[in-house]
Motif scaffolding. Structure first.
Motif, PDB file in Angstrom:
ATOM      1  N   GLY A   1       0.802  -1.210   0.000  1.00  0.00           N
ATOM      2  CA  GLY A   1       0.000   0.000   0.000  1.00  0.00           C
ATOM      3  C   GLY A   1       0.835   1.260   0.000  1.00  0.00           C
ATOM      4  N   ILE A   2       0.519   2.176  -0.915  1.00  0.00           N
ATOM      5  CA  ILE A   2       1.079   3.528  -0.869  1.00  0.00           C
ATOM      6  C   ILE A   2       0.029   4.394  -0.195  1.00  0.00           C
ATOM      7  CG2 ILE A   2       1.911   5.486  -2.207  1.00  0.00           C
ATOM      8  CD1 ILE A   2       2.769   3.601  -4.381  1.00  0.00           C
ATOM      9  N   ILE A   3       0.360   4.909   0.978  1.00  0.00           N
ATOM     10  CA  ILE A   3      -0.640   5.606   1.770  1.00  0.00           C
ATOM     11  C   ILE A   3      -0.176   7.018   2.094  1.00  0.00           C
ATOM     12  CG2 ILE A   3      -1.525   3.462   2.737  1.00  0.00           C
ATOM     13  CD1 ILE A   3      -0.005   3.977   5.261  1.00  0.00           C
ATOM     14  N   GLY A   4      -1.158   7.882   2.341  1.00  0.00           N
ATOM     15  CA  GLY A   4      -0.862   9.264   2.670  1.00  0.00           C
ATOM     16  C   GLY A   4      -2.075  10.128   2.425  1.00  0.00           C
TER      17      GLY A   4
ATOM     18  N   VAL B   1      -7.127   6.293   3.196  1.00  0.00           N
ATOM     19  CA  VAL B   1      -7.880   5.755   4.328  1.00  0.00           C
ATOM     20  C   VAL B   1      -7.027   4.685   4.996  1.00  0.00           C
ATOM     21  CG1 VAL B   1     -10.036   4.701   5.086  1.00  0.00           C
ATOM     22  CG2 VAL B   1     -10.035   6.242   3.113  1.00  0.00           C
ATOM     23  N   MET B   2      -6.459   5.021   6.138  1.00  0.00           N
ATOM     24  CA  MET B   2      -5.472   4.157   6.791  1.00  0.00           C
ATOM     25  C   MET B   2      -6.044   2.797   7.194  1.00  0.00           C
ATOM     26  SD  MET B   2      -2.678   5.881   6.739  1.00  0.00           S
ATOM     27  CE  MET B   2      -2.712   7.328   5.693  1.00  0.00           C
TER      28      MET B   2
ATOM     29  N   GLN C   1      -8.116   0.866   5.716  1.00  0.00           N
ATOM     30  CA  GLN C   1      -8.107  -0.081   4.601  1.00  0.00           C
ATOM     31  C   GLN C   1      -6.726  -0.693   4.424  1.00  0.00           C
ATOM     32  OE1 GLN C   1      -9.436   2.424   1.448  1.00  0.00           O
ATOM     33  NE2 GLN C   1     -11.576   2.434   2.110  1.00  0.00           N
ATOM     34  N   ALA C   2      -5.707   0.144   4.471  1.00  0.00           N
ATOM     35  CA  ALA C   2      -4.339  -0.357   4.321  1.00  0.00           C
ATOM     36  C   ALA C   2      -3.970  -1.293   5.465  1.00  0.00           C
ATOM     37  CB  ALA C   2      -3.371   0.818   4.259  1.00  0.00           C
ATOM     38  N   GLU C   3      -4.404  -0.951   6.665  1.00  0.00           N
ATOM     39  CA  GLU C   3      -4.050  -1.754   7.842  1.00  0.00           C
ATOM     40  C   GLU C   3      -4.651  -3.150   7.767  1.00  0.00           C
ATOM     41  OE1 GLU C   3      -3.258  -0.776  12.500  1.00  0.00           O
ATOM     42  OE2 GLU C   3      -4.567   0.524  11.331  1.00  0.00           O
ATOM     43  N   LYS C   4      -5.834  -3.265   7.165  1.00  0.00           N
ATOM     44  CA  LYS C   4      -6.503  -4.553   7.078  1.00  0.00           C
ATOM     45  C   LYS C   4      -5.943  -5.437   5.965  1.00  0.00           C
ATOM     46  CE  LYS C   4     -11.017  -3.237   8.982  1.00  0.00           C
ATOM     47  NZ  LYS C   4     -12.463  -3.055   8.664  1.00  0.00           N
ATOM     48  N   LEU C   5      -5.369  -4.827   4.936  1.00  0.00           N
ATOM     49  CA  LEU C   5      -5.012  -5.583   3.736  1.00  0.00           C
ATOM     50  C   LEU C   5      -3.521  -5.769   3.493  1.00  0.00           C
ATOM     51  CD1 LEU C   5      -7.493  -4.370   0.973  1.00  0.00           C
ATOM     52  CD2 LEU C   5      -7.106  -6.717   1.681  1.00  0.00           C
ATOM     53  N   CYS C   6      -2.716  -4.787   3.872  1.00  0.00           N
ATOM     54  CA  CYS C   6      -1.349  -4.734   3.354  1.00  0.00           C
ATOM     55  C   CYS C   6      -0.361  -5.612   4.102  1.00  0.00           C
ATOM     56  CB  CYS C   6      -0.842  -3.288   3.381  1.00  0.00           C
ATOM     57  SG  CYS C   6      -1.682  -2.226   2.206  1.00  0.00           S
TER      58      CYS C   6
ATOM     59  N   ARG D   1      -2.514   6.701  13.577  1.00  0.00           N
ATOM     60  CA  ARG D   1      -1.755   7.415  14.608  1.00  0.00           C
ATOM     61  C   ARG D   1      -0.283   7.515  14.229  1.00  0.00           C
ATOM     62  NH1 ARG D   1      -1.374   9.918  18.530  1.00  0.00           N
ATOM     63  NH2 ARG D   1      -3.620  10.054  18.684  1.00  0.00           N
ATOM     64  N   ILE D   2       0.296   6.437  13.677  1.00  0.00           N
ATOM     65  CA  ILE D   2       1.696   6.462  13.267  1.00  0.00           C
ATOM     66  C   ILE D   2       1.933   7.562  12.245  1.00  0.00           C
ATOM     67  CG2 ILE D   2       3.477   5.179  11.994  1.00  0.00           C
ATOM     68  CD1 ILE D   2       2.393   2.629  13.329  1.00  0.00           C
ATOM     69  N   PHE D   3       1.005   7.663  11.289  1.00  0.00           N
ATOM     70  CA  PHE D   3       1.201   8.670  10.243  1.00  0.00           C
ATOM     71  C   PHE D   3       1.037  10.082  10.790  1.00  0.00           C
ATOM     72  CE2 PHE D   3       0.438  11.197   6.513  1.00  0.00           C
ATOM     73  CZ  PHE D   3       1.368  10.689   5.625  1.00  0.00           C
ATOM     74  N   ILE D   4       0.037  10.285  11.638  1.00  0.00           N
ATOM     75  CA  ILE D   4      -0.175  11.609  12.227  1.00  0.00           C
ATOM     76  C   ILE D   4       1.079  12.057  12.973  1.00  0.00           C
ATOM     77  CG2 ILE D   4      -1.448  12.875  13.999  1.00  0.00           C
ATOM     78  CD1 ILE D   4      -3.058  12.495  11.484  1.00  0.00           C
ATOM     79  N   GLU D   5       1.650  11.166  13.776  1.00  0.00           N
ATOM     80  CA  GLU D   5       2.801  11.522  14.584  1.00  0.00           C
ATOM     81  C   GLU D   5       4.065  11.685  13.746  1.00  0.00           C
ATOM     82  OE1 GLU D   5       3.311   8.822  17.806  1.00  0.00           O
ATOM     83  OE2 GLU D   5       1.419   9.368  18.782  1.00  0.00           O
ATOM     84  N   THR D   6       4.225  10.830  12.745  1.00  0.00           N
ATOM     85  CA  THR D   6       5.451  10.858  11.948  1.00  0.00           C
ATOM     86  C   THR D   6       5.466  12.009  10.955  1.00  0.00           C
ATOM     87  OG1 THR D   6       5.578   8.450  12.123  1.00  0.00           O
ATOM     88  CG2 THR D   6       6.946   9.497  10.450  1.00  0.00           C
ATOM     89  N   ALA D   7       4.352  12.205  10.269  1.00  0.00           N
ATOM     90  CA  ALA D   7       4.293  13.232   9.224  1.00  0.00           C
ATOM     91  C   ALA D   7       3.899  14.594   9.765  1.00  0.00           C
ATOM     92  CB  ALA D   7       3.312  12.813   8.131  1.00  0.00           C
TER      93      ALA D   7
END
Length: 310
Positions: A32-35, A189-190, A192-197, A288-294
């Motif tokens: 997944g490419i997410i953002g 939509v995080m 979706q990625a979390e469930k599939l990737c 949460r990881i993306f919010i904190e990291t980015a």
């Protein structure tokens, strides 16, 4: 690696859409490419598909730089859907398969099983214009896969689909993975990625933020989140000692706690004011990881559908 991007870059006038992005997609994985909207996901996919050329960098598939032969080996579903509305459903599928060098005779044999699988069998001889938006999306999904591609690339696949159809398509993607197919998809939509990737690459403002196996990415951030399903207003939780952050969702909240904080103490502070139905100390979500990291505005990730094309 099956698909490899080496420092690809794309700039439009004074805007850098993708900034020296490198990633590696293993064969047989769901990647997944997410953002957030406007992060550079669609531009990246368009460069992979050779719709636009990178200003610099290389894209390799199966050890070779991507060329014209790649088109027949890939199933591509763009963010902007496109079907010929006056065609019948069966004609549309056959036509799109032939564009991918799949003989019409083979396409016709595969049509009915796919229509059954996607709950479209009764519309076989209907015109495309008679289908609802969701049905049209499922039809285009069929045209993406009918020629049995080696790699499937999907740009914001789930936008506009209802929960039942999302689950239907997720099941198809998992079946394809079991068959050894490689799947690359983008989403903002995080969940979706979390469930599939199996693997994810987080990008923001055209730059890679995090890349790797999903389990490894989550393990790096430790078990520092308290997920609570409760009754009542939880606004007071932000002011509790030890609470670093809080995100509210429809049916639960996620509480990030400071290093050294005791989650039992935080939990007791919540219990003193509201009724808790369920709680769990867990690894942080991708959200949460993306919010904190980015360090981005959470509202950019809570939108149901995006309208950015970069």
């Amino acid at each position: 690696m099956y698909l490899k991007l080496e420092k690809i870059r794309k700039q439009y006038e004074d805007k850098v859409a993708v900034d020296d992005l490198s990633l590696e997609v293993p064969q047989g994985a769901i990647y997944g490419i997410i953002g957030p909207n406007g992060a550079g996901k669609t531009t990246t996919i368009r460069m992979i598909m050779n719709i636009i050329a990178p200003d610099s960098g290389r894209i390799l598939f199966d050890g070779r730089e991507v060329d014209g032969s790649f088109v027949d080996r890939v199933g591509y579903l763009p963010e902007e859907r496109g079907l010929y509305k006056k065609m019948k459903v069966s004609e549309m599928i056959t036509y799109m398969a032939e564009l991918k060098s799949c003989p019409a005779s083979d396409a016709r044999k595969r049509i009915d099983p796919w229509l059954e699988k996607m709950d479209l069998a009764q519309y076989r001889e209907s015109k495309v214009e008679e289908l609802s938006k969701g049905m049209s999306q499922k039809l285009q999904f069929i045209t993406t896969l009918l020629h049995e591609p080696d790699i499937v690339i999907l740009d914001e696949l789930f936008s506009g689909l209802d929960p039942l159809n999302i689950e239907l398509i997720k099941g198809v993607l998992l079946d394809l993975k079991r068959q050894g197919r490689t799947i690359l998809f983008s989403t903002h939509v995080m969940e979706q990625a979390e469930k599939l990737c199996d693997y994810i690459c987080m990008i923001n403002r055209g730059q890679k933020v995090i890349d790797g196996k999903l389990a490894d990415v989550k393990a790096q951030f430790g078990s520092n989140v308290l997920q609570v399903d409760m009754e009542g207003d939880g606004g007071f939780i932000r002011s509790l000692p030890g609470v670093k952050s809080m995100d509210e969702f429809n049916n639960y909240i996620e509480i990030g706690f400071e290093a050294g904080a005791d989650p039992d103490v935080i939990l007791k502070g919540i219990l003193d004011k509201v009724k808790i139905r369920r709680f769990e100390v867990m690894e942080p979500s991708l959200y949460r990881i993306f919010i904190e990291t980015a360090q981005i505005d959470p509202s950019d990730l809570k939108q149901e559908e995006g309208d950015s094309h970069v």
